[in-house]
Design a protein around this motif. Structure first.
Motif, PDB file in Angstrom:
ATOM      1  N   PRO A  39       4.136  -1.210   8.806  1.00  0.00           N
ATOM      2  CA  PRO A  39       4.599   0.055   8.215  1.00  0.00           C
ATOM      3  C   PRO A  39       5.978  -0.102   7.565  1.00  0.00           C
ATOM      4  CG  PRO A  39       3.760   0.398  10.436  1.00  0.00           C
ATOM      5  CD  PRO A  39       3.868  -1.088  10.231  1.00  0.00           C
TER       6      PRO A  39
ATOM      7  N   GLN B  97       0.367   4.497  -0.711  1.00  0.00           N
ATOM      8  CA  GLN B  97      -0.087   5.754  -0.134  1.00  0.00           C
ATOM      9  C   GLN B  97      -0.021   5.731   1.397  1.00  0.00           C
ATOM     10  OE1 GLN B  97      -3.574   7.157  -2.019  1.00  0.00           O
ATOM     11  NE2 GLN B  97      -3.413   9.193  -1.141  1.00  0.00           N
ATOM     12  N   SER B  98      -0.452   4.629   2.013  1.00  0.00           N
ATOM     13  CA  SER B  98      -0.420   4.550   3.475  1.00  0.00           C
ATOM     14  C   SER B  98       0.921   3.987   3.981  1.00  0.00           C
ATOM     15  CB  SER B  98      -1.587   3.709   3.999  1.00  0.00           C
ATOM     16  OG  SER B  98      -1.603   2.433   3.394  1.00  0.00           O
ATOM     17  N   ARG B  99       1.797   3.608   3.054  1.00  0.00           N
ATOM     18  CA  ARG B  99       3.135   3.111   3.370  1.00  0.00           C
ATOM     19  C   ARG B  99       3.121   1.925   4.337  1.00  0.00           C
ATOM     20  NH1 ARG B  99       3.905   8.602   3.270  1.00  0.00           N
ATOM     21  NH2 ARG B  99       4.125   8.833   5.502  1.00  0.00           N
TER      22      ARG B  99
ATOM     23  N   ARG C  44      -0.572  -5.365   9.068  1.00  0.00           N
ATOM     24  CA  ARG C  44      -0.252  -4.182   8.260  1.00  0.00           C
ATOM     25  C   ARG C  44       1.046  -3.636   8.847  1.00  0.00           C
ATOM     26  NH1 ARG C  44      -4.024  -1.815   5.010  1.00  0.00           N
ATOM     27  NH2 ARG C  44      -3.331   0.266   5.581  1.00  0.00           N
TER      28      ARG C  44
ATOM     29  N   HIS D  82       0.866  -1.183   0.000  1.00  0.00           N
ATOM     30  CA  HIS D  82       0.000   0.000   0.000  1.00  0.00           C
ATOM     31  C   HIS D  82       0.903   1.232   0.000  1.00  0.00           C
ATOM     32  CE1 HIS D  82      -3.763  -2.177   0.731  1.00  0.00           C
ATOM     33  NE2 HIS D  82      -3.084  -2.934   1.569  1.00  0.00           N
TER      34      HIS D  82
END
Length: 136
Positions: free
Chosen positions: A36, A19-21, A34, A17
């Protein structure tokens, strides 16, 4: 060979992802993490970050905005991301990705503690490298 340990859950989905890194990884045991990009980068399993032995770790700073520009599979056991800061020498095994995902809270706390102890901020630039012997 699905992983380094036969009991390690294997990824069933892997989504970058941008955009949300975050790297979203769904594992065979039903858990989805998820992770980062910044966490992946500061805990990269590479020698450049981990050093060549205990006590040789290199504290990473200025990685909050880092992105994954490419990710490639390595056999059936890992992926090798290329980060926007040029770092590309870490092999993230399924076991290590699961560890990063499952231990995020503890890892962030440890990272913040190490930053505090070193007297540096999360967004400070990395100091210039001085003659690191492994060529990275």
């Amino acid at each position: 060979m699905a992983g380094l340990n036969k009991d390690t859950p294997t990824p069933e989905s892997l989504t970058v992802h941008g955009q949300s890194r975050v790297l979203e990884v769904g594992f065979s045991d039903g858990k989805t993490f998820r992770i980062p990009f910044e966490l992946m980068r500061v805990y990269s399993p590479s020698a450049e970050v981990q050093g060549h032995g205990p006590g040789q770790e290199v504290l990473q700073t200025g990685k909050r905005e880092v992105t994954v520009v490419e990710i490639e599979p390595v056999g059936n056991y890992a992926v090798k991301p290329t980060f926007s800061d040029g770092h590309d020498s870490g092999l993230f095994t399924w076991e290590y990705l699961y560890f990063l995902g499952a231990q995020q809270t503890e890892l962030w706390a440890d990272y913040e503690q190490r930053l505090l102890a070193a007297g540096v901020g999360r967004d400070d630039p990395m100091p210039e490298k001085l003659g690191h012997s492994c060529g990275h």
